[in-house]
Scaffold this motif. Structure first.
Motif, PDB file in Angstrom:
ATOM      1  N   UNK A  55       0.811  -1.200  -0.135  1.00 21.77           N
ATOM      2  CA  UNK A  55      -0.227   0.128  -0.170  1.00 21.77           C
ATOM      3  C   UNK A  55       0.921   1.335   0.327  1.00 21.77           C
ATOM      4  N   UNK A  56       2.258   0.943   0.168  1.00 24.39           N
ATOM      5  CA  UNK A  56       3.005   2.858   0.387  1.00 24.39           C
ATOM      6  C   UNK A  56       3.758   2.239   1.453  1.00 24.39           C
ATOM      7  N   UNK A  57       4.482   3.100   1.456  1.00 25.56           N
ATOM      8  CA  UNK A  57       5.938   3.522   2.268  1.00 25.56           C
ATOM      9  C   UNK A  57       5.613   5.205   3.044  1.00 25.56           C
ATOM     10  N   UNK A  58       5.751   5.362   4.354  1.00 26.76           N
ATOM     11  CA  UNK A  58       5.063   6.165   5.234  1.00 26.76           C
ATOM     12  C   UNK A  58       6.428   6.834   5.620  1.00 26.76           C
ATOM     13  N   UNK A  59       6.236   8.351   6.433  1.00 22.57           N
ATOM     14  CA  UNK A  59       7.459   9.346   7.088  1.00 22.57           C
ATOM     15  C   UNK A  59       6.810   7.966   8.578  1.00 22.57           C
ATOM     16  N   UNK A  60       5.983   8.205   9.058  1.00 16.87           N
ATOM     17  CA  UNK A  60       5.283   7.643  10.376  1.00 16.87           C
ATOM     18  C   UNK A  60       4.196   6.740  10.204  1.00 16.87           C
ATOM     19  N   UNK A  61       4.193   5.938  11.793  1.00 16.70           N
ATOM     20  CA  UNK A  61       4.084   4.921  11.293  1.00 16.70           C
ATOM     21  C   UNK A  61       2.147   4.879  11.742  1.00 16.70           C
ATOM     22  N   UNK A  62       1.758   6.727  11.848  1.00 14.47           N
ATOM     23  CA  UNK A  62       0.692   6.817  11.974  1.00 14.47           C
ATOM     24  C   UNK A  62       0.385   7.256  10.490  1.00 14.47           C
ATOM     25  N   UNK A  63       0.916   7.547   9.910  1.00 18.30           N
ATOM     26  CA  UNK A  63       0.777   7.500   8.540  1.00 18.30           C
ATOM     27  C   UNK A  63       0.183   6.182   7.081  1.00 18.30           C
ATOM     28  N   UNK A  64       0.897   5.512   7.943  1.00 18.40           N
ATOM     29  CA  UNK A  64       0.949   3.736   6.935  1.00 18.40           C
ATOM     30  C   UNK A  64      -0.490   2.980   7.777  1.00 18.40           C
ATOM     31  N   UNK A  65      -0.856   3.415   9.022  1.00 15.79           N
ATOM     32  CA  UNK A  65      -1.533   2.755   9.544  1.00 15.79           C
ATOM     33  C   UNK A  65      -2.754   3.725   9.057  1.00 15.79           C
ATOM     34  N   UNK A  66      -3.065   5.015   8.940  1.00 14.72           N
ATOM     35  CA  UNK A  66      -3.603   5.418   8.417  1.00 14.72           C
ATOM     36  C   UNK A  66      -3.857   4.634   6.358  1.00 14.72           C
ATOM     37  N   UNK A  67      -3.298   4.205   5.461  1.00 16.72           N
ATOM     38  CA  UNK A  67      -3.271   4.162   4.849  1.00 16.72           C
ATOM     39  C   UNK A  67      -4.303   3.201   4.235  1.00 16.72           C
TER      40      UNK A  67
END
Length: 79
Positions: free
Chosen positions: A44-56
């Motif tokens: 689903x993608x790579x993100x700067x924060x775990x919260x952004x990844x969890x949101x995705x």
């Protein structure tokens, strides 16, 4: 921000080191991936924060697995 179920929370996980279901640390960033069938290893993608990844992950889960999301957010009995 999207929220899980009706309680306004991202999907937490006691087993994941990131603290969120579907989120793993990857080279100093956080990768979101769905392993729930039929999405086996759906990146689903790579993100700067775990919260952004969890949101995705949550957004994907709400769209593709609404019945499983209801089970994830259901209160669990205390033993």
């Amino acid at each position: 921000m999207l929220t899980g179920g009706g309680d306004g929370q991202l999907i937490r996980s006691g087993r994941a080191k990131s603290g969120y279901k579907g989120v793993a640390a990857s080279h100093g960033r956080y990768m979101a991936q769905c392993d729930t069938p039929p999405c086996h290893h759906n990146y689903l993608g790579t993100f700067d924060t775990p919260e952004d990844a969890a949101q995705s992950y949550l957004q994907h889960y709400q769209e593709e697995h609404p019945e499983e999301l209801e089970q994830e957010q259901a209160p669990r009995p205390v033993l």
